[in-house]
Design a protein around this motif. Structure first.
Motif, PDB file in Angstrom:
ATOM      1  N   ASP A 192     -22.745  40.594 -13.838  1.00 54.35           N
ATOM      2  CA  ASP A 192     -22.805  41.947 -12.684  1.00 54.35           C
ATOM      3  C   ASP A 192     -23.785  41.654 -11.848  1.00 54.35           C
ATOM      4  N   GLY A 193     -24.492  40.625 -11.343  1.00 51.21           N
ATOM      5  CA  GLY A 193     -25.188  40.445 -10.658  1.00 51.21           C
ATOM      6  C   GLY A 193     -26.638  40.264 -11.253  1.00 51.21           C
ATOM      7  N   VAL A 194     -26.812  40.075 -12.484  1.00 53.93           N
ATOM      8  CA  VAL A 194     -28.006  40.237 -13.384  1.00 53.93           C
ATOM      9  C   VAL A 194     -28.004  38.961 -14.094  1.00 53.93           C
ATOM     10  N   TRP A 195     -29.075  38.220 -13.999  1.00 55.14           N
ATOM     11  CA  TRP A 195     -29.251  36.806 -14.715  1.00 55.14           C
ATOM     12  C   TRP A 195     -29.859  37.400 -16.038  1.00 55.14           C
ATOM     13  N   LYS A 196     -29.203  36.806 -17.019  1.00 56.48           N
ATOM     14  CA  LYS A 196     -29.488  37.037 -18.440  1.00 56.48           C
ATOM     15  C   LYS A 196     -29.609  35.629 -19.240  1.00 56.48           C
ATOM     16  N   ILE A 197     -30.346  35.385 -20.516  1.00 56.19           N
ATOM     17  CA  ILE A 197     -30.240  34.162 -21.356  1.00 56.19           C
ATOM     18  C   ILE A 197     -29.024  34.130 -21.789  1.00 56.19           C
ATOM     19  N   GLY A 198     -28.282  32.920 -21.714  1.00 57.25           N
ATOM     20  CA  GLY A 198     -27.117  32.535 -22.049  1.00 57.25           C
ATOM     21  C   GLY A 198     -27.142  31.629 -23.534  1.00 57.25           C
ATOM     22  N   VAL A 199     -28.028  30.681 -23.275  1.00 56.56           N
ATOM     23  CA  VAL A 199     -28.342  29.730 -24.564  1.00 56.56           C
ATOM     24  C   VAL A 199     -29.842  29.500 -24.516  1.00 56.56           C
ATOM     25  N   ARG A 249     -23.269  29.978  -8.562  1.00 55.92           N
ATOM     26  CA  ARG A 249     -24.630  30.821  -8.574  1.00 55.92           C
ATOM     27  C   ARG A 249     -24.238  31.740  -9.690  1.00 55.92           C
ATOM     28  N   LEU A 250     -23.461  31.310 -10.568  1.00 53.60           N
ATOM     29  CA  LEU A 250     -23.281  32.154 -11.870  1.00 53.60           C
ATOM     30  C   LEU A 250     -23.720  31.765 -13.103  1.00 53.60           C
ATOM     31  N   SER A 251     -24.351  30.396 -13.159  1.00 55.10           N
ATOM     32  CA  SER A 251     -24.917  29.813 -14.243  1.00 55.10           C
ATOM     33  C   SER A 251     -26.165  28.905 -13.803  1.00 55.10           C
ATOM     34  N   ALA A 252     -26.955  28.681 -14.648  1.00 56.96           N
ATOM     35  CA  ALA A 252     -27.974  27.872 -14.323  1.00 56.96           C
ATOM     36  C   ALA A 252     -28.677  27.184 -15.644  1.00 56.96           C
ATOM     37  N   LEU A 253     -29.283  25.990 -15.375  1.00 53.20           N
ATOM     38  CA  LEU A 253     -30.182  25.246 -16.488  1.00 53.20           C
ATOM     39  C   LEU A 253     -31.738  25.436 -16.282  1.00 53.20           C
ATOM     40  N   ASP A 282     -41.795  25.039 -15.306  1.00 52.47           N
ATOM     41  CA  ASP A 282     -40.330  25.244 -15.139  1.00 52.47           C
ATOM     42  C   ASP A 282     -39.584  24.304 -14.304  1.00 52.47           C
ATOM     43  N   VAL A 283     -38.349  23.733 -14.693  1.00 52.76           N
ATOM     44  CA  VAL A 283     -37.377  23.224 -13.843  1.00 52.76           C
ATOM     45  C   VAL A 283     -36.257  23.697 -13.942  1.00 52.76           C
ATOM     46  N   ILE A 284     -35.771  24.465 -12.809  1.00 53.14           N
ATOM     47  CA  ILE A 284     -34.436  25.217 -12.893  1.00 53.14           C
ATOM     48  C   ILE A 284     -33.479  24.844 -11.922  1.00 53.14           C
ATOM     49  N   ASP A 285     -32.334  24.429 -12.491  1.00 55.58           N
ATOM     50  CA  ASP A 285     -30.960  24.222 -11.259  1.00 55.58           C
ATOM     51  C   ASP A 285     -30.165  25.111 -11.711  1.00 55.58           C
ATOM     52  N   VAL A 286     -29.842  25.662 -10.469  1.00 56.06           N
ATOM     53  CA  VAL A 286     -28.687  26.910 -10.251  1.00 56.06           C
ATOM     54  C   VAL A 286     -27.397  26.099 -10.045  1.00 56.06           C
ATOM     55  N   ALA A 287     -26.232  26.440 -10.738  1.00 59.66           N
ATOM     56  CA  ALA A 287     -24.926  26.035 -10.430  1.00 59.66           C
ATOM     57  C   ALA A 287     -24.400  26.344  -8.920  1.00 59.66           C
ATOM     58  N   PRO A 288     -23.637  25.461  -8.256  1.00 61.55           N
ATOM     59  CA  PRO A 288     -23.444  25.767  -6.713  1.00 61.55           C
ATOM     60  C   PRO A 288     -22.631  27.200  -6.538  1.00 61.55           C
ATOM     61  N   LEU A 306     -30.670  30.569   0.512  1.00 57.33           N
ATOM     62  CA  LEU A 306     -31.473  31.715   0.111  1.00 57.33           C
ATOM     63  C   LEU A 306     -31.125  32.287  -1.159  1.00 57.33           C
ATOM     64  N   GLY A 307     -29.839  32.347  -1.547  1.00 61.36           N
ATOM     65  CA  GLY A 307     -29.587  32.873  -2.808  1.00 61.36           C
ATOM     66  C   GLY A 307     -30.007  31.877  -3.872  1.00 61.36           C
ATOM     67  N   ILE A 308     -29.798  30.806  -3.659  1.00 65.95           N
ATOM     68  CA  ILE A 308     -30.207  29.683  -4.671  1.00 65.95           C
ATOM     69  C   ILE A 308     -31.677  30.105  -5.145  1.00 65.95           C
ATOM     70  N   ALA A 309     -32.502  30.078  -4.070  1.00 70.40           N
ATOM     71  CA  ALA A 309     -33.872  30.518  -4.095  1.00 70.40           C
ATOM     72  C   ALA A 309     -34.219  31.521  -4.688  1.00 70.40           C
ATOM     73  N   GLU A 310     -33.543  32.826  -4.565  1.00 71.63           N
ATOM     74  CA  GLU A 310     -33.687  34.195  -4.900  1.00 71.63           C
ATOM     75  C   GLU A 310     -33.256  34.055  -6.547  1.00 71.63           C
ATOM     76  N   ASP A 311     -32.257  33.275  -6.804  1.00 66.52           N
ATOM     77  CA  ASP A 311     -31.562  32.982  -8.228  1.00 66.52           C
ATOM     78  C   ASP A 311     -32.813  32.318  -9.127  1.00 66.52           C
ATOM     79  N   THR A 312     -33.202  31.382  -8.610  1.00 68.83           N
ATOM     80  CA  THR A 312     -34.399  30.543  -8.976  1.00 68.83           C
ATOM     81  C   THR A 312     -35.769  31.309  -9.621  1.00 68.83           C
ATOM     82  N   LEU A 313     -36.020  32.341  -8.593  1.00 69.65           N
ATOM     83  CA  LEU A 313     -37.103  33.263  -8.849  1.00 69.65           C
ATOM     84  C   LEU A 313     -36.829  34.161  -9.843  1.00 69.65           C
TER      85      LEU A 313
END
Length: 228
Positions: A152-159, A112-116, A104-110, A21-28
């Protein structure tokens, strides 16, 4: 199975489902982040766009690398803001910069701190004939292959790695765009160019009618093999 074993199995299952569920929430959340970026760029809301980035972020754009918030602010609020919005933050009457983001094709790291994420961009831009010409009407298309960071729990653009693949005049279209009709790459760095990138890079896809493929961050979804 004993009662304790059943409880342990249920606890493990709940943990697994909570992670999924966390991965799905991260993807959204990442999808919303990238689409918000597109809407901000549409209307020259460059201050708002910069706030989507991590302090550790980098932007790869037209052969240049802009590093950290200072570099990213130089690109968006400086170079793009001056070109398209006269140095203001917000839209310019008669200027179209529709920045459609899709596929979009999104893959969250296990952890849940980074994603591509890979996104396609399609742009319609240019000035209306009734206003002073800022930009001749054009079509543009490209691909993002980005990295996202959770801080701090918020997704941001890294690269943010935007690869312009075609650029063509509106009236002639991509079918008749002359070879060499491109968006020029950066040739000087900051501070020699006061609004230039921190570094130059050769990491840039070729323009149409060349048909470079921006490398996929993910394996083939059925075979599991790398996409070459």
């Amino acid at each position: 199975m004993t009662a304790d074993e059943r409880i342990q199995a249920l606890e493990k299952r709940v943990e697994q489902l909570s992670h999924r569920l966390g991965i799905a929430e991260d993807t959204l959340a990442i999808r919303k982040l990238q689409h918000a970026y597109g809407y901000f760029i549409d209307k020259c809301l460059y201050e708002e766009a910069v706030d989507l980035f991590s302090d550790r972020s980098e932007t790869y754009f037209l052969g240049g690398v802009f590093k950290g918030k200072a570099g990213i602010r130089r690109l968006y609020c400086g170079r793009l803001g001056r070109k398209f919005a006269g140095g203001r933050n917000g839209p310019t009457r008669g200027l179209l910069l529709e920045h459609l983001t899709m596929q979009d094709v999104i893959d969250v790291a296990p952890d849940r701190l980074s994603a591509l994420g890979r996104f396609r961009c399609f742009m319609q831009g240019g000035s209306h004939e009734s206003v002073p010409q800022i930009e001749e009407p054009f079509w543009e298309g490209g691909v993002y292959e980005n990295t996202y960071l959770k801080e701090d729990g918020v997704w941001k653009i890294g690269v943010l790695n935007y690869n312009v693949l075609f650029y063509a005049p509106y009236d002639k279209g991509w079918g008749r765009a002359k070879a060499g009709y491109t968006v020029p790459a950066f040739s000087k760095t900051y501070p020699e160019d006061s609004l230039g990138p921190d570094e130059l890079t050769s990491r840039r896809a070729s323009f149409w009618p060349e048909t470079d493929i921006v490398p996929f961050h993910y394996a083939h979804p059925v075979t599991g093999k790398p996409i070459k």
